[in-house]
Scaffold this active site. Structure first.
Site, PDB file in Angstrom:
ATOM      1  N   ASP A  58       0.856  -1.187   0.000  1.00 44.52           N
ATOM      2  CA  ASP A  58       0.000   0.000   0.000  1.00 44.52           C
ATOM      3  C   ASP A  58       0.893   1.238   0.000  1.00 44.52           C
ATOM      4  O   ASP A  58       1.174   1.811   1.049  1.00 44.52           O
ATOM      5  CB  ASP A  58      -0.892  -0.036   1.256  1.00 44.52           C
ATOM      6  CG  ASP A  58      -1.888   1.118   1.279  1.00 44.52           C
ATOM      7  OD1 ASP A  58      -1.832   1.973   0.369  1.00 44.52           O
ATOM      8  OD2 ASP A  58      -2.711   1.156   2.213  1.00 44.52           O
ATOM      9  N   LYS A  60       0.193   3.838  -2.128  1.00 38.43           N
ATOM     10  CA  LYS A  60      -0.627   4.946  -2.654  1.00 38.43           C
ATOM     11  C   LYS A  60       0.173   5.805  -3.627  1.00 38.43           C
ATOM     12  O   LYS A  60       0.247   7.029  -3.504  1.00 38.43           O
ATOM     13  CB  LYS A  60      -1.196   5.784  -1.509  1.00 38.43           C
ATOM     14  CG  LYS A  60      -2.149   4.995  -0.637  1.00 38.43           C
ATOM     15  CD  LYS A  60      -2.916   5.867   0.332  1.00 38.43           C
ATOM     16  CE  LYS A  60      -3.874   5.035   1.148  1.00 38.43           C
ATOM     17  NZ  LYS A  60      -3.219   4.067   2.065  1.00 38.43           N
ATOM     18  N   VAL A  61       0.729   5.133  -4.602  1.00 42.53           N
ATOM     19  CA  VAL A  61       1.639   5.770  -5.557  1.00 42.53           C
ATOM     20  C   VAL A  61       0.898   6.883  -6.310  1.00 42.53           C
ATOM     21  O   VAL A  61      -0.205   6.668  -6.825  1.00 42.53           O
ATOM     22  CB  VAL A  61       2.178   4.715  -6.549  1.00 42.53           C
ATOM     23  CG1 VAL A  61       3.259   5.313  -7.426  1.00 42.53           C
ATOM     24  CG2 VAL A  61       2.707   3.501  -5.793  1.00 42.53           C
ATOM     25  N   ASP A  63       2.505   9.614  -8.667  1.00 47.03           N
ATOM     26  CA  ASP A  63       3.522  10.454  -9.314  1.00 47.03           C
ATOM     27  C   ASP A  63       3.281  10.482 -10.824  1.00 47.03           C
ATOM     28  O   ASP A  63       2.285   9.949 -11.318  1.00 47.03           O
ATOM     29  CB  ASP A  63       4.915   9.896  -8.953  1.00 47.03           C
ATOM     30  CG  ASP A  63       5.920  11.022  -8.750  1.00 47.03           C
ATOM     31  OD1 ASP A  63       5.999  11.914  -9.635  1.00 47.03           O
ATOM     32  OD2 ASP A  63       6.624  11.009  -7.725  1.00 47.03           O
TER      33      ASP A  63
HETATM   34  P1  XMP Z   1      -6.687   0.360  10.534  1.00 49.92           P
HETATM   35  O1  XMP Z   1      -5.616   0.297  11.558  1.00 49.92           O
HETATM   36  O2  XMP Z   1      -7.407   1.664  10.490  1.00 49.92           O
HETATM   37  O3  XMP Z   1      -5.868   0.231   9.151  1.00 49.92           O
HETATM   38  O4  XMP Z   1      -7.617  -0.818  10.552  1.00 49.92           O
HETATM   39  C1  XMP Z   1      -6.408   0.531   7.909  1.00 49.92           C
HETATM   40  C2  XMP Z   1      -5.348   0.347   6.865  1.00 49.92           C
HETATM   41  O5  XMP Z   1      -5.833   0.764   5.622  1.00 49.92           O
HETATM   42  C3  XMP Z   1      -5.111   1.902   5.171  1.00 49.92           C
HETATM   43  N1  XMP Z   1      -6.124   2.827   4.753  1.00 49.92           N
HETATM   44  C4  XMP Z   1      -6.380   3.147   3.510  1.00 49.92           C
HETATM   45  N2  XMP Z   1      -5.796   2.759   2.403  1.00 49.92           N
HETATM   46  N3  XMP Z   1      -7.337   4.075   1.199  1.00 49.92           N
HETATM   47  C5  XMP Z   1      -6.269   3.255   1.227  1.00 49.92           C
HETATM   48  O6  XMP Z   1      -5.712   2.948   0.163  1.00 49.92           O
HETATM   49  C6  XMP Z   1      -7.961   4.472   2.303  1.00 49.92           C
HETATM   50  O7  XMP Z   1      -8.928   5.184   2.268  1.00 49.92           O
HETATM   51  C7  XMP Z   1      -7.446   3.988   3.508  1.00 49.92           C
HETATM   52  N4  XMP Z   1      -7.830   4.184   4.760  1.00 49.92           N
HETATM   53  C8  XMP Z   1      -7.004   3.439   5.520  1.00 49.92           C
HETATM   54  C9  XMP Z   1      -4.305   2.429   6.313  1.00 49.92           C
HETATM   55  O8  XMP Z   1      -3.111   3.019   5.877  1.00 49.92           O
HETATM   56  C10 XMP Z   1      -4.074   1.164   7.086  1.00 49.92           C
HETATM   57  O9  XMP Z   1      -3.015   0.432   6.508  1.00 49.92           O
END
Ligand code: XMP
Length: 219
Positions: A58, A60-61, A63
């Site tokens: 993850d 979230k690239v 660029d």
């Molecule tokens: P928690 O600890 O909140 O972790 O259960 C959630 C995980 O998901 C990631 N995260 C996101 N990743 N879009 C994403 O691509 C999102 O909207 C988003 N919200 C949370 C967060 O970094 C963690 O790894």
């Protein structure tokens, strides 16, 4: 419906311990900057060896295409999937898809997952107003998955309607307060519920993973 563990711990030993303890209840493991910047990208290989699970990076690239391509090459050399942002536009996402195609094969495809609307509070400020268009772009590009928020079930539903059969990867239950029951009404067999802190910060990660897996499988 499948359970994705977000393994956002900062130490290699802790990551490998939790990954191994929870592997019977987790379908796939997601890691990101917290773990990779702390330990190095080789951690992907170690998690895969310990668990025999697919690993999603993850990052979230977000660029320009030329840089996205380099990030994707380094990541997909190890990981099964990479998460990118869609707001940078089609060409940036397509640059990653090209690498995925090049590095994957039939038995072990490499996947590109695109963020639509994020799960945190401030996602409503800038991202939410364009999230439907991002979802439409994800559909047009036939990405392998989209990220949509469990913290806003009504939006999750709308985004699912747009992307159709593209799998949804949904963070927000557990520590972010998303309502799992509502999410389970919306998501289907090919979709993933992401749980991070709800598992790795629990005093018994294995029990917590088992608990979430049971709740998810009931549907
Ligand atoms: P928690 O600890 O909140 O972790 O259960 C959630 C995980 O998901 C990631 N995260 C996101 N990743 N879009 C994403 O691509 C999102 O909207 C988003 N919200 C949370 C967060 O970094 C963690 O790894």
């Amino acid at each position: 419906m499948k359970l994705m563990l977000a393994l956002d711990v900062m130490s290699k030993n802790e990551a490998l311990k939790i990954a191994e303890e929870t592997k019977d209840f987790v379908d796939i493991i997601k890691i990101g900057y917290p773990l990779v910047l702390s330990t190095g990208i080789e951690i992907v290989k170690e998690i895969k060896n310990k668990t025999n699970k697919e690993v999603v990076c993850d990052f979230k690239v977000a660029d320009i295409p030329a840089t996205n391509e380099k990030i994707a090459k380094t990541t997909l050399k190890y990981a099964d999937a990479i998460i990118c942002q869609g707001f940078v536009g089609k060409d940036s996402v397509m640059a990653i898809q090209k690498v995925a195609e090049e590095y994957g094969n039939k038995g072990a495809p490499k996947k590109v997952i695109m963020v639509t609307e994020m799960s945190h509070l401030s996602a409503v400020e800038f991202l939410q107003p364009v999230a439907d268009d991002l979802a439409k772009m994800a559909k047009e590009l036939s990405v392998d998955g989209v990220v949509a928020p469990s913290t806003r079930p009504e939006r999750l539903k709308e985004i699912k309607e747009i992307v159709g059969d593209i799998p949804i990867i949904s963070p927000g239950v557990g520590a972010q307060g998303g309502d799992l029951d509502k999410v389970l009404e919306i998501l289907g067999d090919n979709d993933y519920v992401i749980v991070g802190r709800g598992i790795y910060e629990h005093n018994n990660p294995k029990e917590s993973a088992k608990h979430y897996k049971k709740l998810i499988s009931k549907n």
